[in-house]
Design a protein around this motif. Structure first.
Motif, PDB file in Angstrom:
ATOM      1  N   MET A   1      24.408  85.954  21.611  1.00 35.07           N
ATOM      2  CA  MET A   1      23.110  86.655  21.533  1.00 35.07           C
ATOM      3  C   MET A   1      23.286  88.125  21.871  1.00 35.07           C
ATOM      4  SD  MET A   1      20.687  84.599  20.708  1.00 35.07           S
ATOM      5  CE  MET A   1      19.234  85.452  21.229  1.00 35.07           C
ATOM      6  N   ASN A   2      22.648  89.010  21.111  1.00 37.93           N
ATOM      7  CA  ASN A   2      22.723  90.432  21.379  1.00 37.93           C
ATOM      8  C   ASN A   2      21.383  90.914  21.877  1.00 37.93           C
ATOM      9  OD1 ASN A   2      25.406  91.500  20.583  1.00 37.93           O
ATOM     10  ND2 ASN A   2      24.908  90.413  18.712  1.00 37.93           N
ATOM     11  N   PRO A   3      21.293  91.415  23.092  1.00 32.31           N
ATOM     12  CA  PRO A   3      19.993  91.807  23.624  1.00 32.31           C
ATOM     13  C   PRO A   3      19.521  93.145  23.098  1.00 32.31           C
ATOM     14  CG  PRO A   3      21.668  92.198  25.257  1.00 32.31           C
ATOM     15  CD  PRO A   3      22.344  91.520  24.108  1.00 32.31           C
ATOM     16  N   TYR A   4      20.389  93.891  22.435  1.00 34.36           N
ATOM     17  CA  TYR A   4      19.977  95.231  22.056  1.00 34.36           C
ATOM     18  C   TYR A   4      19.358  95.297  20.664  1.00 34.36           C
ATOM     19  CZ  TYR A   4      24.063  95.844  19.038  1.00 34.36           C
ATOM     20  OH  TYR A   4      24.999  95.726  18.043  1.00 34.36           O
ATOM     21  N   TYR A   5      19.338  94.204  19.927  1.00 30.52           N
ATOM     22  CA  TYR A   5      18.562  94.196  18.690  1.00 30.52           C
ATOM     23  C   TYR A   5      17.952  92.806  18.541  1.00 30.52           C
ATOM     24  CZ  TYR A   5      22.419  91.753  16.233  1.00 30.52           C
ATOM     25  OH  TYR A   5      23.380  90.853  15.835  1.00 30.52           O
TER      26      TYR A   5
ATOM     27  N   LEU B   1      16.839  93.089  10.628  1.00 32.10           N
ATOM     28  CA  LEU B   1      17.440  93.408  11.912  1.00 32.10           C
ATOM     29  C   LEU B   1      16.714  94.656  12.406  1.00 32.10           C
ATOM     30  CD1 LEU B   1      21.240  93.553  12.610  1.00 32.10           C
ATOM     31  CD2 LEU B   1      19.762  95.348  13.396  1.00 32.10           C
TER      32      LEU B   1
ATOM     33  N   LEU C   1      24.582 102.201  20.764  1.00 28.54           N
ATOM     34  CA  LEU C   1      25.342 100.994  21.089  1.00 28.54           C
ATOM     35  C   LEU C   1      25.720 100.252  19.805  1.00 28.54           C
ATOM     36  CD1 LEU C   1      26.518  99.092  23.157  1.00 28.54           C
ATOM     37  CD2 LEU C   1      24.279  98.021  23.406  1.00 28.54           C
ATOM     38  N   LYS C   2      24.776 100.183  18.883  1.00 30.06           N
ATOM     39  CA  LYS C   2      25.059  99.525  17.608  1.00 30.06           C
ATOM     40  C   LYS C   2      26.202 100.233  16.888  1.00 30.06           C
ATOM     41  CE  LYS C   2      24.568  97.046  13.849  1.00 30.06           C
ATOM     42  NZ  LYS C   2      25.157  95.707  13.813  1.00 30.06           N
TER      43      LYS C   2
ATOM     44  N   ARG D   1      28.587 101.993  18.207  1.00 32.16           N
ATOM     45  CA  ARG D   1      29.860 101.764  18.893  1.00 32.16           C
ATOM     46  C   ARG D   1      30.432 100.406  18.535  1.00 32.16           C
ATOM     47  NH1 ARG D   1      27.545 104.592  23.307  1.00 32.16           N
ATOM     48  NH2 ARG D   1      26.880 102.705  24.371  1.00 32.16           N
ATOM     49  N   ARG D   2      29.559  99.429  18.409  1.00 27.45           N
ATOM     50  CA  ARG D   2      30.023  98.070  18.106  1.00 27.45           C
ATOM     51  C   ARG D   2      30.263  97.858  16.614  1.00 27.45           C
ATOM     52  NH1 ARG D   2      27.164  93.673  21.898  1.00 27.45           N
ATOM     53  NH2 ARG D   2      28.858  92.513  20.963  1.00 27.45           N
ATOM     54  N   ASP D   3      29.656  98.701  15.792  1.00 25.16           N
ATOM     55  CA  ASP D   3      29.714  98.520  14.333  1.00 25.16           C
ATOM     56  C   ASP D   3      29.849  99.894  13.710  1.00 25.16           C
ATOM     57  OD1 ASP D   3      27.430  96.867  11.941  1.00 25.16           O
ATOM     58  OD2 ASP D   3      29.482  97.638  11.762  1.00 25.16           O
ATOM     59  N   PRO D   4      30.992 100.565  13.902  1.00 28.05           N
ATOM     60  CA  PRO D   4      31.122 101.972  13.496  1.00 28.05           C
ATOM     61  C   PRO D   4      30.959 102.229  12.006  1.00 28.05           C
ATOM     62  CG  PRO D   4      33.242 101.075  14.214  1.00 28.05           C
ATOM     63  CD  PRO D   4      32.213 100.069  14.569  1.00 28.05           C
ATOM     64  N   THR D   5      31.270 101.258  11.173  1.00 30.06           N
ATOM     65  CA  THR D   5      31.125 101.526   9.739  1.00 30.06           C
ATOM     66  C   THR D   5      29.664 101.598   9.324  1.00 30.06           C
ATOM     67  OG1 THR D   5      31.315  99.169   9.202  1.00 30.06           O
ATOM     68  CG2 THR D   5      33.341 100.470   9.197  1.00 30.06           C
ATOM     69  N   PHE D   6      28.756 101.162  10.200  1.00 27.63           N
ATOM     70  CA  PHE D   6      27.336 101.307   9.900  1.00 27.63           C
ATOM     71  C   PHE D   6      26.976 102.789   9.783  1.00 27.63           C
ATOM     72  CE2 PHE D   6      23.101 100.579   9.299  1.00 27.63           C
ATOM     73  CZ  PHE D   6      22.241 100.765  10.370  1.00 27.63           C
TER      74      PHE D   6
ATOM     75  N   PHE E   1      28.934 105.142   8.784  1.00 23.20           N
ATOM     76  CA  PHE E   1      29.447 105.588   7.494  1.00 23.20           C
ATOM     77  C   PHE E   1      28.478 105.211   6.385  1.00 23.20           C
ATOM     78  CE2 PHE E   1      33.234 106.896   5.093  1.00 23.20           C
ATOM     79  CZ  PHE E   1      32.899 106.444   3.832  1.00 23.20           C
TER      80      PHE E   1
END
Lengths: 122, 282
Positions: free
Chosen positions: A1-5, A78, A87-88, A90-95, A97
């Protein structure tokens, strides 16, 4: 579970955001489609599919929504709050791009539209 | 720079490490290219296809020369070759563009059937690469030197590197962004794989993807992430070469037939000799 989204589900015809709203979330289409209609420049409605996103202008610039987004068919989105974006990324850098790539395309489209209207700016 | 493509037939490989004396993957790779040509499949080399960091120029040139002939054939048949950049070929980021025969990209969003598939090498999620990029680069280069001296020295160096990584993890584990998630449980389905790559795949899938294909870790396998989403890793070509075959949105991990390549140290010659190879007629 991801609390930030979190993920929101919509039915066909549900209004996700309305032009003039003060909300600032960024939405990414996880499944389904969203039709975005803006009255500012009279542009044709745009249909967004999986992986597309909207709401970024309100997130980055804290301005009221300039378009209305309506779900087309069952849709899952989402939802990113402004404070969660970094934070997103950092966890998903190609986003990042993908966002830059799409914004670049939008700017190009706008420039082409402007070029076709010779009276703009005079 | 193209990152979104539609391909109904695509073969994805990673970590071929052409030019690296430990891998010696030229022959199976040529067999793979032949297979893709015969079956009219586009190809994606998902990172570390050429080993710029640990290769010798001579070996790299020799191993690429055979492949180059096949690249031309791909061009003649209008079958694209996609190349997504990894960490051993990071310098190829200067070539991120469409070069006609080869299309170089940081990652690929593959539309196939009704599926949306992300193909990327995976090094962007490597904690060592992210937290200590210079140290990471230096260690890889030192490993290359060790490899040229003797394979045994390289393997000893690898153990030292593994210990460094373990020490690093104890330092940054408190700042990692995993939040009591199920990646620790899921990752056990691929022995040796790290949860950070599963978390990365879950992040990507949350943005509307059906599958993520990575390499980098040299651990091949498939994990069902739930909700119809999957994580694939195509592994490396130093042991048993594999590829991910995408056909109308369906993905399967398959061995490169006739290319069971293993390296074994020969004391007499002091260099790697290939054993148990099929079609050893060259």
């Amino acid at each position: 579970m991801n609390p930030y989204y979190h993920v929101e589900s919509y039915k066909d015809g549900d209004v996700i955001v309305r032009e003039g709203d003060d909300s600032r979330e960024l939405y990414v289409v996880q499944s389904g489609e969203v039709v975005v209609t803006g009255s500012a420049n009279g542009s044709a409605p745009e249909t967004l599919g999986r992986g597309d996103y909207f709401g970024e202008m309100s997130l980055f610039q804290a301005l009221p929504r300039d378009a209305t987004a309506v779900a087309k068919g069952p849709t899952k989105l989402l939802v990113l709050e402004p404070g969660s974006l970094l934070l997103k990324l950092r966890r998903d850098p190609t986003f990042a791009f993908s966002m830059l790539n799409r914004m670049s395309g939008r700017i190009r489209d706008l420039e082409e539209q402007l070029a076709k209207t010779p009276d703009v700016g005079r | 720079m193209i990152t979104t493509v539609r391909e109904e037939r695509l073969a994805v490989v990673s970590d071929v490490h052409l030019g690296n004396p430990l891998f010696r993957a030229r022959r199976p790779f040529v067999e793979f290219l032949e297979f893709a040509l015969v079956n009219e499949m586009a190809v994606c080399i998902n990172g570390d296809g050429v080993d710029i960091l640990q290769a010798s120029v001579g070996r790299l040139t020799r191993e690429l020369s055979d492949c180059a002939k096949y690249f031309v054939k791909f061009g003649q048949r209008n079958l694209p070759i996609y190349y997504t950049v990894g960490n051993h070929d990071l310098a190829l980021e200067h070539f991120l563009d469409d070069w006609g025969i080869v299309r170089c990209a940081p990652f690929l969003d593959v539309l196939s059937g009704d599926k949306r598939i992300r193909v990327e090498h995976g090094h962007l999620y490597d904690e060592m690469f992210v937290h200590y990029p210079r140290t990471f680069g230096v260690m890889v280069l030192l490993g290359g030197f060790a490899l040229r001296i003797h394979p045994a020295i390289f393997h000893a160096f690898k153990h030292f590197n593994t210990a460094l990584i373990w020490l690093g993890r104890t330092r940054w584990s408190s700042t990692t962004m995993g939040v009591g998630d199920d990646a620790e449980r899921l990752v056990k389905k691929i022995p040796g794989e790290q949860p950070v790559y599963i978390r990365a795949a879950q992040e990507i899938i949350a943005r509307g993807y059906d599958a993520v294909i990575m390499g980098h870790t040299h651990r091949s396998g498939m994990i069902d992430l739930g909700g119809g989403a999957y994580y694939f890793n195509t592994g490396a070509w130093d042991q048993s070469p594999q590829f991910a075959q995408i056909t109308n949105g369906e993905i399967a991990l398959l061995p490169v037939l006739g290319a069971a390549v293993r390296g074994k140290w020969s004391k007499a010659r002091g260099s790697w000799m290939r054993v148990a190879a099929v079609d050893d007629d060259a």
